[in-house]
Design a protein around this motif. Structure first.
Motif, PDB file in Angstrom:
ATOM      1  N   VAL A  58       0.849  -1.206   0.000  1.00 39.91           N
ATOM      2  CA  VAL A  58       0.000   0.000   0.000  1.00 39.91           C
ATOM      3  C   VAL A  58       0.874   1.242   0.000  1.00 39.91           C
ATOM      4  O   VAL A  58       0.618   2.222  -0.723  1.00 39.91           O
ATOM      5  CB  VAL A  58      -0.935  -0.015   1.217  1.00 39.91           C
ATOM      6  N   VAL A  59       1.922   1.234   0.828  1.00 33.46           N
ATOM      7  CA  VAL A  59       2.789   2.410   0.931  1.00 33.46           C
ATOM      8  C   VAL A  59       3.542   2.621  -0.371  1.00 33.46           C
ATOM      9  O   VAL A  59       3.701   3.751  -0.852  1.00 33.46           O
ATOM     10  CB  VAL A  59       3.760   2.249   2.109  1.00 33.46           C
ATOM     11  N   GLN A  60       4.027   1.554  -0.981  1.00 33.49           N
ATOM     12  CA  GLN A  60       4.814   1.683  -2.198  1.00 33.49           C
ATOM     13  C   GLN A  60       3.993   2.195  -3.378  1.00 33.49           C
ATOM     14  O   GLN A  60       4.498   2.882  -4.260  1.00 33.49           O
ATOM     15  CB  GLN A  60       5.453   0.343  -2.549  1.00 33.49           C
ATOM     16  N   THR A  61       2.652   1.881  -3.422  1.00 27.13           N
ATOM     17  CA  THR A  61       1.819   2.255  -4.590  1.00 27.13           C
ATOM     18  C   THR A  61       0.953   3.480  -4.350  1.00 27.13           C
ATOM     19  O   THR A  61       0.322   3.972  -5.274  1.00 27.13           O
ATOM     20  CB  THR A  61       0.908   1.081  -4.958  1.00 27.13           C
ATOM     21  N   SER A  62       0.901   3.981  -3.088  1.00 31.74           N
ATOM     22  CA  SER A  62      -0.024   5.089  -2.787  1.00 31.74           C
ATOM     23  C   SER A  62       0.702   6.257  -2.135  1.00 31.74           C
ATOM     24  O   SER A  62       0.196   6.877  -1.190  1.00 31.74           O
ATOM     25  CB  SER A  62      -1.143   4.588  -1.864  1.00 31.74           C
ATOM     26  N   MET A  63       1.889   6.583  -2.582  1.00 29.97           N
ATOM     27  CA  MET A  63       2.646   7.656  -1.964  1.00 29.97           C
ATOM     28  C   MET A  63       1.979   9.011  -2.129  1.00 29.97           C
ATOM     29  O   MET A  63       2.210   9.927  -1.351  1.00 29.97           O
ATOM     30  CB  MET A  63       4.052   7.720  -2.559  1.00 29.97           C
ATOM     31  N   VAL A 141      13.271   5.957  -5.620  1.00 29.57           N
ATOM     32  CA  VAL A 141      12.885   6.376  -4.278  1.00 29.57           C
ATOM     33  C   VAL A 141      11.743   7.369  -4.393  1.00 29.57           C
ATOM     34  O   VAL A 141      11.903   8.462  -4.964  1.00 29.57           O
ATOM     35  CB  VAL A 141      14.064   7.013  -3.521  1.00 29.57           C
ATOM     36  N   ASN A 142      10.604   6.974  -3.858  1.00 27.96           N
ATOM     37  CA  ASN A 142       9.427   7.848  -3.886  1.00 27.96           C
ATOM     38  C   ASN A 142       9.254   8.619  -2.578  1.00 27.96           C
ATOM     39  O   ASN A 142       8.426   9.542  -2.509  1.00 27.96           O
ATOM     40  CB  ASN A 142       8.159   7.027  -4.145  1.00 27.96           C
ATOM     41  N   GLY A 143       9.953   8.236  -1.559  1.00 34.11           N
ATOM     42  CA  GLY A 143       9.805   8.878  -0.249  1.00 34.11           C
ATOM     43  C   GLY A 143      10.510   8.062   0.820  1.00 34.11           C
ATOM     44  O   GLY A 143      11.380   7.234   0.528  1.00 34.11           O
TER      45      GLY A 143
END
Length: 511
Positions: A58-63, A141-143
């Motif tokens: 969820v975290v990786q796809t909904s940043m 890196v998205n966050g």
């Protein structure tokens, strides 16, 4: 007046201070160690929480959707016990936080998570772990996810540990106090209940007593090492400054003095010679602790005794002369009663002739009145004891100063008396018992030689009679060799000497 604390209370106080300081140091080290362990455990725990959150799909796809990300962040915080869990995008904008006011703000905390490397450390009062969040497909890196725990104080962290530090510190304190009480009690028993000021007073009194008395005191241990010596003993024995702690055998003492100090020579009031003085030494052994030796200077006492002896000798001489004179008067009276007038004349002439001959012989050789008077008086004493007193053929002495005259009288008087005592045990009379006195005045000294017809001194005793103060006769009151000791002292004081070879005594007295 300030009341003095007892030794037990002082020891107890100091022991408590030492134990308290030691326990405080141990407690501080324990708290620091526990704090270090707490930070290490929290860092690992926060890193694990952040990694779990960053790894969820969820975290990786909904940043970009903060509403979706709030739920997993809060769930992770609740389950892990972390103080907060933040989700930050690549622009450092907070998109998930337990504090709504923080959402949308920009995070300025330095980190390597946005570069793809996890980071763990302390930020303000919190322990934080930063873990990068990668895009599931592009792996960019998205966050990042931040998991943090507020760091408690050192003592709060220590109290929260499984080990109860205060309990163990309290147990250690009780053990320390108990040990201090037992130690104080034991020390008090070993000091016989004396307090420190009383012990100090005893030491000061002992020092004052040892150095204040007129007798010399020497303390010896079981190995005959000197443990204490007062000033008077040090002066009498001429000891070096470092004598304390050294063995008697190491010091420059004569054999007689070593024998007395070490106990090889036993008895009370032992006479020894040291630096020209006559000392009376007594040694008292102490079982298991060595011995105590006391010394007295008998030089002045012996000088007074010698003067008394001189007076006694003068009295004996006068008594002998009176006895001899009475016998002669009785003889003359008897001859008159028998009307042997010619025999009376011959007898008186014979007596006068013998006395005049001895006086003339002494007067022609001896110019000092005191020495001449002594020899004339000793002739009467020798005559009463059946001994002939004669002058040596080389005798010559002029008038000398008073000091030398007194020493010559003392030396001659004692040597003649010793010779008379030595001859008193012989059975022969008349010509068989004689004493020859020689007094020779040389350029720088006066030499006195006294010889007799007695057996003389054995060669092995030639040195002992002077060094030990002994003679081969027993004197009154058990004392021996006082006269010889005084003779040697007088000769040494003048830088001379005295010796004996058989029955010949030779004394040298420099001017």
């Amino acid at each position: 007046m300030r009341r003095r604390r007892s030794l037990a209370s002082q020891l107890l106080v100091w022991q408590l201070v030492v134990v308290t300081l030691l326990l405080c140091a141990v407690g501080a080290l324990t708290v620091v160690q526990l704090g270090s362990n707490f930070r290490s455990n929290e860092e690992r725990r926060m890193l694990s929480v952040a990694e779990n959150v960053a790894a969820t799909n969820v975290v990786q796809t909904s940043m970009g959707n903060w509403r979706i990300l709030a739920a997993p962040a809060e769930t992770a915080r609740s389950l892990s016990g972390a103080s907060y869990v933040l989700i930050v995008d690549a622009r450092r904008i907070v998109i998930a936080s337990p504090d709504p006011a923080q959402i949308g703000s920009k995070l300025d905390t330095p980190t390597t998570a946005l570069d793809g490397k996890a980071w763990v450390g302390t930020v303000d009062d919190s322990i934080e772990a930063h873990v990068p969040v990668f895009d599931e497909q592009s792996r960019k890196v998205n966050g990042m996810v931040i998991a943090g725990a507020i760091e408690p104080g050192l003592f709060v962290g220590a109290l929260n540990q499984p080990v109860d530090v205060l309990r163990y510190l309290a147990i250690a304190l009780v053990i320390g106090v108990t040990g201090s009480l037992l130690l104080a009690r034991r020390v008090k028993n070993q000091t016989l209940g004396l307090e420190p000021h009383e012990i100090t007073a005893l030491v000061e009194n002992r020092e004052a007593l040892l150095h204040g008395i007129r007798e010399g005191v020497v303390g010896l241990d079981g190995q005959n090492r000197i443990t204490l010596v007062n000033d008077h003993a040090s002066d009498l024995l001429a000891l070096p400054e470092d004598a304390v702690g050294r063995s008697v055998e190491e010091l420059e003492l004569n054999d007689r003095l070593r024998d007395v100090l070490t106990g090889r020579a036993t008895g009370v009031d032992q006479l020894v010679l040291r630096q020209g003085a006559v000392l009376t030494v007594n040694r008292m052994p102490i079982e298991g602790a060595g011995a105590v030796v006391t010394l007295r200077d008998r030089t002045e006492l012996l000088a007074l005794q010698h003067e008394l002896d001189a007076s006694q000798h003068a009295t004996d001489t006068l008594r002998a002369q009176a006895h001899e004179f009475a016998n002669r008067l009785h003889t003359i009276a008897g001859l008159i009663a028998l009307k042997e007038y010619d025999e009376v004349t011959n007898y008186i002439h014979q007596i006068s002739s013998a006395q005049d001959q001895w006086r003339a012989e002494v007067s022609s050789s001896i110019g000092d009145p005191a020495v001449a008077a002594l020899l004339i008086a000793k002739a009467s004493l020798a005559s009463e004891r059946g001994t002939a007193l004669r002058m040596g053929p080389d005798s010559v002495l002029g008038r000398v100063d008073e000091a030398l005259s007194a020493d010559l009288v003392m030396v001659l008087g004692n040597l003649v008396d010793n010779a008379l005592d030595a001859l008193s045990s012989l059975s022969t009379n008349g010509a068989g018992k004689w004493i020859e006195v020689g007094v020779m005045q040389l350029d720088d000294e006066v030499q006195v030689v006294v010889r007799d017809s007695g057996p003389g001194v054995a060669p092995e005793l030639a040195e002992e009679v002077f060094r030990h103060g002994f003679t081969t006769k027993a004197a009154s009151h058990g004392e021996r060799g006082i006269g010889l000791a005084l003779i040697r002292r007088a000769c040494l004081r003048r830088g001379g000497s005295v010796s004996v070879t058989g029955s010949v005594f030779t004394a040298r007295l420099p001017w």
